[in-house]
Write an enzyme that holds these catalytic residues in place. Structure first.
Site, PDB file in Angstrom:
ATOM      1  N   LYS A   1      72.549  35.166  13.312  1.00  0.00           N
ATOM      2  CA  LYS A   1      71.687  34.818  14.450  1.00  0.00           C
ATOM      3  C   LYS A   1      70.823  33.600  14.118  1.00  0.00           C
ATOM      4  O   LYS A   1      70.732  32.653  14.896  1.00  0.00           O
ATOM      5  CB  LYS A   1      70.797  36.000  14.833  1.00  0.00           C
TER       6      LYS A   1
ATOM      7  N   ASP B   1      68.790  37.514  20.709  1.00  0.00           N
ATOM      8  CA  ASP B   1      67.534  38.116  20.245  1.00  0.00           C
ATOM      9  C   ASP B   1      67.181  39.235  21.225  1.00  0.00           C
ATOM     10  O   ASP B   1      67.964  39.574  22.115  1.00  0.00           O
ATOM     11  CB  ASP B   1      66.418  37.055  20.141  1.00  0.00           C
TER      12      ASP B   1
END
Ligand code: SF4
Length: 218
Positions: free
Chosen positions: A126, A144
């Protein structure tokens, strides 16, 4: 989470176009001047707000202006700099380890490849994707908490993990992923909030699959 209806192909395309129209050129709210600062800011922003990170980083960057300085930093001093950030103990260790591997393996230059970024301590997929999205406009998605919530409310994903959700969104949207990532972060942060989403003024109400959206439609 209750089962939510899936968005149809037509709906996915409409959602995509509406996000692109409402957020045509969004960028991160993190303050940074170069790739090194961006990477640190993104690492610090895990489980922490961008606002908080932006308060911490000016003094941190002044004390450690490059990977060499950070690689040689004293752990306790780094902890002091970032102590108002969540998980600061681990983040301080990871920042130093990250800088050490940049110095040892990449000649002191932060690598600008997703595969290389994830080899650095504390840099998961990420974080690497967010850095690539922001710095290069790469066609990548990063999930997220905001993107995850919005994706589920709109029936774009039923995944139970962020990485699966990232995979689903990438497959469904295919292009402009970097813009859609930023759009979904900002939309989730300021409008489709976890508590009290602003459904009355939402441009996606007619496409929303969540209870909040149904309530707004009356
Ligand atoms: S209608 Fe409400 S819950 Fe649905 S996407 Fe819009 S803000 Fe989010």
């Amino acid at each position: 989470m209750a089962q939510i209806k899936k968005a149809t192909r037509k709906e996915i395309e409409e959602i995509k176009q509406l996000f692109l129209a409402h957020y045509p050129d969004s960028v991160t709210e993190l303050s940074y001047a170069n790739l090194y600062e961006l990477l640190i800011s993104v690492m610090l922003s895990a489980q922490c707000t961008d606002k908080r990170v932006n308060l911490i980083t000016p003094a941190l960057f002044e004390a450690y202006p490059d990977p060499v300085a950070l690689a040689n930093a004293d752990l306790d001093t780094v902890k002091q700099h970032i102590k108002t950030c969540s998980f600061f103990n681990n983040k301080a260790k990871n920042l130093i380890k990250m800088a050490q591997s940049v110095v040892e393996n990449y000649g002191g230059e932060i690598p600008l490849e997703q595969k290389e970024l994830i080899t650095l301590a504390g840099v998961g997929q990420k974080t690497a994707n967010v850095v690539m999205i922001e710095y290069t406009g790469a066609n990548l998605m990063a999930v997220d908490t905001h993107v995850y919530r919005v994706a589920h409310r709109l029936g774009l994903s039923s995944a139970t993990t962020a990485s699966k959700c990232e995979e689903e969104l990438s497959k469904k949207f295919k292009t402009d992923l970097h813009l859609l990532h930023q759009a979904m972060v900002l939309f989730g942060r300021y409008h489709c909030k976890a508590l009290k989403p602003e459904c009355e003024e939402c441009f996606l109400t007619h496409l929303c699959k969540s209870k909040a959206g149904f309530k707004a439609r009356g």
